[in-house]
Design a protein around this motif. Sequence first.
Motif, mmCIF file in Angstrom:
data_model
loop_
_atom_site.group_PDB
_atom_site.id
_atom_site.type_symbol
_atom_site.label_atom_id
_atom_site.label_comp_id
_atom_site.label_asym_id
_atom_site.label_seq_id
_atom_site.Cartn_x
_atom_site.Cartn_y
_atom_site.Cartn_z
ATOM 1 N N ASN A 1 0.750 -0.957 -0.066
ATOM 2 C CA ASN A 1 0.031 -0.005 -0.058
ATOM 3 C C ASN A 1 0.898 1.117 -0.017
ATOM 4 O O ASN A 1 2.039 1.281 0.429
ATOM 5 N N SER A 2 0.295 2.242 -0.487
ATOM 6 C CA SER A 2 0.980 3.591 -0.569
ATOM 7 C C SER A 2 1.075 4.294 0.805
ATOM 8 O O SER A 2 2.257 5.130 0.916
ATOM 9 N N ARG B 1 -12.848 -5.154 -10.725
ATOM 10 C CA ARG B 1 -13.851 -4.186 -9.609
ATOM 11 C C ARG B 1 -12.844 -3.529 -8.717
ATOM 12 O O ARG B 1 -11.746 -3.883 -8.322
ATOM 13 N N LEU B 2 -13.165 -2.385 -8.929
ATOM 14 C CA LEU B 2 -12.446 -1.097 -8.142
ATOM 15 C C LEU B 2 -12.974 -1.095 -6.641
ATOM 16 O O LEU B 2 -14.281 -0.977 -6.420
ATOM 17 N N CYS B 3 -12.432 -1.158 -5.636
ATOM 18 C CA CYS B 3 -12.713 -1.463 -4.254
ATOM 19 C C CYS B 3 -12.535 0.007 -3.419
ATOM 20 O O CYS B 3 -11.249 0.348 -3.476
ATOM 21 N N ASP B 4 -13.327 0.270 -2.562
ATOM 22 C CA ASP B 4 -12.998 1.583 -1.780
ATOM 23 C C ASP B 4 -13.231 1.008 -0.369
ATOM 24 O O ASP B 4 -14.244 0.899 0.158
ATOM 25 N N MET B 5 -11.822 1.100 0.482
ATOM 26 C CA MET B 5 -11.931 0.357 2.010
ATOM 27 C C MET B 5 -12.613 1.582 3.016
ATOM 28 O O MET B 5 -12.852 0.956 3.904
ATOM 29 N N PHE C 1 -8.272 -0.049 -4.142
ATOM 30 C CA PHE C 1 -7.504 -1.272 -4.932
ATOM 31 C C PHE C 1 -8.551 -1.858 -5.736
ATOM 32 O O PHE C 1 -9.551 -1.697 -5.868
ATOM 33 N N VAL C 2 -7.683 -2.617 -6.752
ATOM 34 C CA VAL C 2 -8.540 -3.271 -7.846
ATOM 35 C C VAL C 2 -8.114 -4.808 -7.749
ATOM 36 O O VAL C 2 -7.238 -5.260 -7.441
ATOM 37 N N TYR C 3 -9.172 -5.644 -8.201
ATOM 38 C CA TYR C 3 -8.937 -7.002 -8.361
ATOM 39 C C TYR C 3 -9.621 -7.415 -9.857
ATOM 40 O O TYR C 3 -10.614 -7.036 -9.923
ATOM 41 N N SER C 4 -8.960 -8.305 -10.420
ATOM 42 C CA SER C 4 -9.454 -8.861 -11.823
ATOM 43 C C SER C 4 -9.988 -10.228 -11.583
ATOM 44 O O SER C 4 -9.636 -10.914 -10.566
ATOM 45 N N PHE D 1 -2.903 -2.234 -5.349
ATOM 46 C CA PHE D 1 -3.332 -1.231 -4.577
ATOM 47 C C PHE D 1 -3.333 -0.103 -5.745
ATOM 48 O O PHE D 1 -2.215 -0.171 -6.416
ATOM 49 N N HIS D 2 -3.953 0.979 -5.446
ATOM 50 C CA HIS D 2 -3.536 2.181 -6.191
ATOM 51 C C HIS D 2 -2.268 2.874 -5.871
ATOM 52 O O HIS D 2 -2.226 2.841 -4.371
ATOM 53 N N PRO D 3 -1.722 3.595 -6.618
ATOM 54 C CA PRO D 3 -0.269 3.888 -6.288
ATOM 55 C C PRO D 3 -0.392 5.327 -5.493
ATOM 56 O O PRO D 3 0.540 5.389 -4.660
ATOM 57 N N HIS D 4 -1.452 5.917 -5.362
ATOM 58 C CA HIS D 4 -1.626 7.232 -4.446
ATOM 59 C C HIS D 4 -2.651 7.265 -3.399
ATOM 60 O O HIS D 4 -2.474 7.887 -2.311
ATOM 61 N N HIS D 5 -3.632 6.486 -3.744
ATOM 62 C CA HIS D 5 -4.754 6.551 -2.748
ATOM 63 C C HIS D 5 -4.841 5.119 -2.027
ATOM 64 O O HIS D 5 -5.253 3.978 -2.388
ATOM 65 N N CYS D 6 -4.410 5.325 -0.510
ATOM 66 C CA CYS D 6 -4.156 3.991 0.111
ATOM 67 C C CYS D 6 -5.649 3.226 0.425
ATOM 68 O O CYS D 6 -5.602 2.168 0.710
#
Length: 440
Positions: free
Chosen positions: A175-176, A241-245, A231-234, A223-228
């Motif tokens: 994670n970033s 699927r882009l997920c927001d914790m 994250f995405v999973y294929s 994980f996204h490189p800037h927003h901790c």
Amino acid sequence: MEGESIYEVDSEDGVGADIISTVEFNHTGELLATGDKGGRVVIFQREPESKNEPYIQGEYNVYSTFQSHEPEFDYLKSLEIEEKINKIKWLPQQNAAHSLLSTNDKTIKLWKVTERDKRPEGYNLKDEEGKLKDLSTVTSLQVPVLKPMDLMVEVTPRRIFANGHTYHVNSISVNSDCETYMSADDLRINLWHLAITDRSFNIVDIKPANMEDLTEVITASEFHPHHCNLFVYSSSKGSLRLCDMRASALCDKHSKLFEEPEDPSNRSFFSEIISSVSDVKFSHSGRYMLTRDYLTVKVWDLNMETKPIETYQVHDYLRSKLCSLYENDCIFDKFECAWNGSDSVIMTGAYNNFFRMFDRNTKRDVTLEASRESSKPRAILKPRRVCVGGKRRKDDISVDSLDFTKKILHTAWHPTENIIAIAATNNLYIFQDKVNSEMH
């Protein structure tokens, strides 16, 4: 692109333990790590630029080799656990030491890589061999001093993250926030703290109550490189699927679903297999995602879920060969993809030791070959062409004569320069574009 270096892992036949299974540059590009099927990690270090011989800059030499994983046996399930290194990820450097995560199918390990070029001498109670002296012989006290010694690279295991996965781990991502990382297997994604080994937090679980209802598996995650929090999973169905914790502790409900509707005219028995996403990578800017399926690479905009903004054909000439590729299991090969430092060029592997590059600005593409001939120092890589029937030019290669045992599955691109690392079976090729600042 010029041929730069070739490194061969000791092997009698190029199969088995010495096949390279992952390649990863660190955040500065000064170090390059490879993992193999035998559980070994080899770290290469870039040579500093010499004033007398500036062309030597870019040479990568072996820095350290260590055994990361050993074969294990799960007695409860009567299963052998392979030592093969599935993924390596470098942690951002916090001090003089370097740190990396390596994983096999089940266990993730955190390694610390340090240098030592001095050793203490002149102990009062120990002799030169380290044995305790007879105290009656000690008549005076001296201050120990540090003496120079040959450089020694020490690799030590700092943490072992075990028992977090029932199924095979296919990806890890740091994670970033530099404090946590995630690991994904076929059905679950776990969030770990780098300092805590005895527990992880399950953030995605797609396992159905009845395994007979299983329709898809997780193939990769990042994980996204800037927003901790992102994250995405294929998946094996070709979706992202882009997920927001921040939205939920358990991210089974995605924030965005990226999926391209299937063209009914292209529907075939193999459609579902070839649409499975084998790799997903965020761009350095964080605006785009790059995915690889069997025949194409696609670029997705995080703001547009309905379809990719760019689709590139990697080896469309194989569309007529899918039946034989299914029979020899090649259709299940998992190719990776990579961005260059400025997100303007993308790279992915193919068969016959070919790899492909696509320039997003000019829309030009090139096929190059990682071979012994092209790896001689300062040898220029020549573009290759595959022809399908009809007239053949002099250097063209027929689709029927492609060698499907030679495949480029794992590639990596230096974070800031035009230096690429290509894993071809048990050989690691490093190529550098010494003339152009951008790929042409």
